[in-house]
Design an enzyme around this catalytic site. Structure first.
Site, PDB file in Angstrom:
ATOM      1  N   ASP A 128       0.857  -1.190   0.000  1.00 21.76           N
ATOM      2  CA  ASP A 128       0.000   0.000   0.000  1.00 21.76           C
ATOM      3  C   ASP A 128       0.890   1.236   0.000  1.00 21.76           C
ATOM      4  O   ASP A 128       1.528   1.549   1.005  1.00 21.76           O
ATOM      5  CB  ASP A 128      -0.875  -0.032   1.266  1.00 21.76           C
ATOM      6  CG  ASP A 128      -2.119   0.806   1.136  1.00 21.76           C
ATOM      7  OD1 ASP A 128      -2.096   1.808   0.395  1.00 21.76           O
ATOM      8  OD2 ASP A 128      -3.137   0.467   1.793  1.00 21.76           O
ATOM      9  N   ASP A 229      -2.668   4.887  -2.326  1.00 18.68           N
ATOM     10  CA  ASP A 229      -3.533   5.633  -1.413  1.00 18.68           C
ATOM     11  C   ASP A 229      -3.873   7.016  -1.986  1.00 18.68           C
ATOM     12  O   ASP A 229      -2.970   7.716  -2.487  1.00 18.68           O
ATOM     13  CB  ASP A 229      -2.771   5.786  -0.090  1.00 18.68           C
ATOM     14  CG  ASP A 229      -3.620   6.354   1.030  1.00 18.68           C
ATOM     15  OD1 ASP A 229      -4.590   5.686   1.422  1.00 18.68           O
ATOM     16  OD2 ASP A 229      -3.317   7.464   1.509  1.00 18.68           O
ATOM     17  N   GLU A 271      -6.519   4.421  -5.459  1.00 17.29           N
ATOM     18  CA  GLU A 271      -7.701   4.870  -4.716  1.00 17.29           C
ATOM     19  C   GLU A 271      -8.083   6.252  -5.241  1.00 17.29           C
ATOM     20  O   GLU A 271      -7.305   7.196  -5.133  1.00 17.29           O
ATOM     21  CB  GLU A 271      -7.391   4.949  -3.223  1.00 17.29           C
ATOM     22  CG  GLU A 271      -8.622   5.271  -2.391  1.00 17.29           C
ATOM     23  CD  GLU A 271      -8.306   5.692  -0.948  1.00 17.29           C
ATOM     24  OE1 GLU A 271      -9.204   5.571  -0.101  1.00 17.29           O
ATOM     25  OE2 GLU A 271      -7.180   6.152  -0.680  1.00 17.29           O
ATOM     26  N   HIS A 345     -10.867  -1.140   4.864  1.00 20.46           N
ATOM     27  CA  HIS A 345     -10.557  -0.737   6.240  1.00 20.46           C
ATOM     28  C   HIS A 345     -11.127   0.629   6.603  1.00 20.46           C
ATOM     29  O   HIS A 345     -11.007   1.050   7.755  1.00 20.46           O
ATOM     30  CB  HIS A 345      -9.033  -0.726   6.416  1.00 20.46           C
ATOM     31  CG  HIS A 345      -8.383   0.294   5.525  1.00 20.46           C
ATOM     32  ND1 HIS A 345      -8.339   0.156   4.155  1.00 20.46           N
ATOM     33  CD2 HIS A 345      -7.792   1.475   5.801  1.00 20.46           C
ATOM     34  CE1 HIS A 345      -7.752   1.222   3.628  1.00 20.46           C
ATOM     35  NE2 HIS A 345      -7.410   2.040   4.604  1.00 20.46           N
ATOM     36  N   ASP A 346     -11.682   1.346   5.636  1.00 21.17           N
ATOM     37  CA  ASP A 346     -12.277   2.661   5.907  1.00 21.17           C
ATOM     38  C   ASP A 346     -13.800   2.596   5.955  1.00 21.17           C
ATOM     39  O   ASP A 346     -14.446   3.621   6.216  1.00 21.17           O
ATOM     40  CB  ASP A 346     -11.890   3.657   4.801  1.00 21.17           C
ATOM     41  CG  ASP A 346     -10.402   3.980   4.783  1.00 21.17           C
ATOM     42  OD1 ASP A 346      -9.775   3.930   5.860  1.00 21.17           O
ATOM     43  OD2 ASP A 346      -9.881   4.278   3.697  1.00 21.17           O
TER      44      ASP A 346
HETATM   45  C1  NOJ Z   1      -7.051   6.574   2.573  1.00 23.72           C
HETATM   46  C2  NOJ Z   1      -6.790   5.408   3.471  1.00 23.72           C
HETATM   47  O1  NOJ Z   1      -7.523   4.313   3.020  1.00 23.72           O
HETATM   48  C3  NOJ Z   1      -7.150   5.849   4.870  1.00 23.72           C
HETATM   49  O2  NOJ Z   1      -7.177   4.783   5.771  1.00 23.72           O
HETATM   50  C4  NOJ Z   1      -6.171   6.912   5.278  1.00 23.72           C
HETATM   51  O3  NOJ Z   1      -6.542   7.417   6.530  1.00 23.72           O
HETATM   52  C5  NOJ Z   1      -6.167   8.063   4.276  1.00 23.72           C
HETATM   53  N1  NOJ Z   1      -6.139   7.607   2.926  1.00 23.72           N
HETATM   54  C6  NOJ Z   1      -4.954   8.920   4.485  1.00 23.72           C
HETATM   55  O4  NOJ Z   1      -3.801   8.237   4.087  1.00 23.72           O
END
Ligand code: NOJ
Length: 567
Positions: A128, A229, A271, A345-346
């Site tokens: 990642d 990311d 992402e 995970h978010d």
């Molecule tokens: C997206 C990530 O998936 C998240 O977990 C993170 O807090 C933010 N980007 C900042 O890196």
């Protein structure tokens, strides 16, 4: 003319770097031979997956221990959330050394061991990459903030200003100002996330070169791919208030890909919260010039109030969900590639979010899996999704996520009631996905022998891997079968998608069709029995998979019933 030119260019890349690319397929936009088109990716959030040394944090040795489990599930790649050296202000999304592993997770040796052991299980490791920002404890930043003429100063984004008067009123994603003051040099630096996550200055070619060298270094170690990311936030122009989709974004993506990914046979997924289908077609262009695919989030923002934040809850507009998912399926057909996901995970757990985590937990979890895995794209399974793990409802003191904690205080100050805030956290908080993986019904769900860094969901005695792996009717077995079906039937990879019953209020149905096969997926998205409206169309077809044992009654669909037919 243009195509021929492109072809020559790409042939050179192929000869030099990548024997496996099917050039003809790539040029006609139909390169279905790429390994990642048939693959299923499993996301591991290392902190919560498996602890091997009793410190309460998951680690790389823990993952190695669980490779057999992942091979049983049949997945082809692991997307590993960040394990780089990090002060963990945002659980590893704040990297202080891109070429080292955080001691919480193990060592560089452990990482190399994981890459090699995974290979033996036919699993590739995707790392990642957090390239929009680093940690404020990264050597670059420590140097950068020493003085304006430090060679690393321009690795970050600075503006002159007086204390208490930031350059603008721009806000950071996790609350507060996007500008942080460094009194020693009388300047503010820009951060889209926490102050501990200063944004890197992509306009500086030295930053880009340092990043490419680091990526090549990991590729050399045998890494099989990367997740990038918030990659569409790298081309920011804060003076114009541009944070996403900046003017130089395409230039950066192409350069990044050319200098790194195109030198190997990698899976890459960016992402991209700001992606619409037009942008995603560029990002996942079959000519291989950018990424393999992107994560887009159009469907993910549906159950929030328009113009509000994710915390401003609203019911899911079901017909809109169908429309958006169909739009992505149709628009990217033969000219891009989708990633398919419900969870990460978010995000909250999908069975709690759009399924039913009470009396129909098993049925609805399977329905959501069947619905998603029949579509075109590369599916991503988030750890525990294959078990039907659910959301949690903790006391505020038990939450660990900086986003939750900041939002809680901000909203309290703004006058929201505690009840209302907690309701939002229960529904959308990121810690829903971050509770420890539920391996078995022993203490701490078999995650750790110590004290877990975050509380275990107390339903682990009922929901755990041990009870599901050998049960042919489990959610795990449903996922396992779906992974296998994708490998067995090319129609999963290349079939043209058509949304069926577009205006129906209860059924999500679609067909996939290639020259040999037609597949029809019919899902009752809700908890009541409804007429099976596609009985005629599905007559005589074989049932590939379903979530109820007996599918002979063609007149009704039971609560959350899902059937996947093929002919
Ligand atoms: C997206 C990530 O998936 C998240 O977990 C993170 O807090 C933010 N980007 C900042 O890196």
């Amino acid at each position: 003319m243009f195509n021929i030119y492109k072809k020559i260019q790409l042939k050179e890349v192929t000869k030099r770097d990548n024997e496996e690319i099917d050039m003809e397929g790539m040029m006609n936009g139909n390169n279905n031979e790429k390994w990642w088109k048939k693959a299923v990716v499993y996301q591991i959030y290392p902190k919560s997956f498996q602890d091997s040394n009793g410190d309460g944090f998951g680690d790389l040795q823990g993952i190695i221990k669980r490779l057999d489990y992942l091979e049983t599930l049949g997945i082809n790649a692991i997307w590993l959330s960040p394990v780089f050296k990090s002060p963990q202000a945002d659980n590893g999304y704040d990297i202080s050394d891109y070429r080292d592993i955080d001691p919480t997770f193990g060592s560089l040796d452990d990482m190399e061991k994981l890459i090699n052991e995974a290979k033996k299980h036919n699993i590739r490791i995707m790392m990642d990459l957090v390239l929009n920002h680093s940690s404020n404890e990264h050597r670059w930043f420590k140097e950068a903030k020493k003085s304006k003429d430090n060679p690393y100063h321009d690795y970050y984004i600075w503006r002159d200003g007086d204390e208490g008067v930031p350059p603008s009123d721009m806000k950071a994603c996790f609350g507060g100002s996007a500008w942080e003051y460094v009194p020693e040099i009388g300047q503010y630096y820009f951060h889209q996330f926490l102050p501990e996550q200063p944004d890197l200055n992509w306009e500086n070619p030295k930053v880009r070169r340092a990043i490419y060298d680091m990526i090549l270094w990991w590729m050399d170690k045998g890494v099989g791919g990367f997740r990038l990311d918030v990659i569409d936030q790298i081309a920011k122009e804060p003076d114009k208030r541009i944070t996403i989709n900046g003017p130089r974004l395409q230039e950066y993506f192409k350069e990044l890909s050319r200098e790194t990914f195109q030198k190997g046979d990698l899976i890459t997924v960016g992402e991209a919260w700001g992606a619409d289908t037009e942008r995603a077609k560029l990002y996942s262009n079959p000519d291989g010039s950018e990424f393999s695919m992107v994560f887009q989030f159009e469907h993910i923002g549906l159950d929030q109030k328009e113009g509000g934040e994710k915390w401003d809850l609203a019911p899911l507009p079901f017909k809109k969900l169908k429309k958006i998912m169909a739009h992505w399926q149709n628009e990217l057909y033969n000219c891009g590639w989708n990633s398919l996901f419900w969870d990460n995970h978010d995000l909250p757990r999908i069975v709690s979010r759009w399924g039913n985590d009470r009396e129909y937990r098993v049925e609805s979890a399977k329905m959501l899996a069947i619905l998603l895995h029949g579509m075109q794209g590369t599916p991503y399974i988030y750890q525990g999704e294959e078990l039907g793990m659910t959301n949690v409802q903790y006391d505020i003191e038990d939450y660990k996520d900086c986003e939750i904690i900041n939002m809680y205080h901000e909203r309290l100050e703004k006058g929201y009631s505690k009840d209302e805030i907690m309701k939002s956290i229960y529904a959308k908080g990121r810690d829903n996905a971050r509770t420890p993986m539920q391996w078995d019904d022993s203490a701490n769900a078999g995650f750790t022998t110590g004290t877990p860094w975050i509380k275990v969901n107390d339903n682990y005695d009922k929901i755990n891997a041990k009870s599901q792996v050998d049960d042919p009717d489990s959610i795990f077995s449903c996922y396992k079968k779906l992974v296998q079906l994708r490998k067995d039937y090319p129609v999963f990879v290349d079939g043209k998608f058509t949304l069926l019953l577009e205006d129906d209020e209860n059924i999500f149905a679609y067909s996939r069709k290639n020259e040999e096969k037609t597949m029809i997926v019919v899902c009752n998205f809700f908890d009541k029995e409804i007429p099976m409206l596609l009985a005629k169309e599905c007559e005589g077809m074989e049932v590939l998979i379903s979530n109820y044992k007996d599918t002979s009654d063609m007149s009704v669909l039971r609560p959350y019933e899902a059937r996947m037919y093929i002919r």
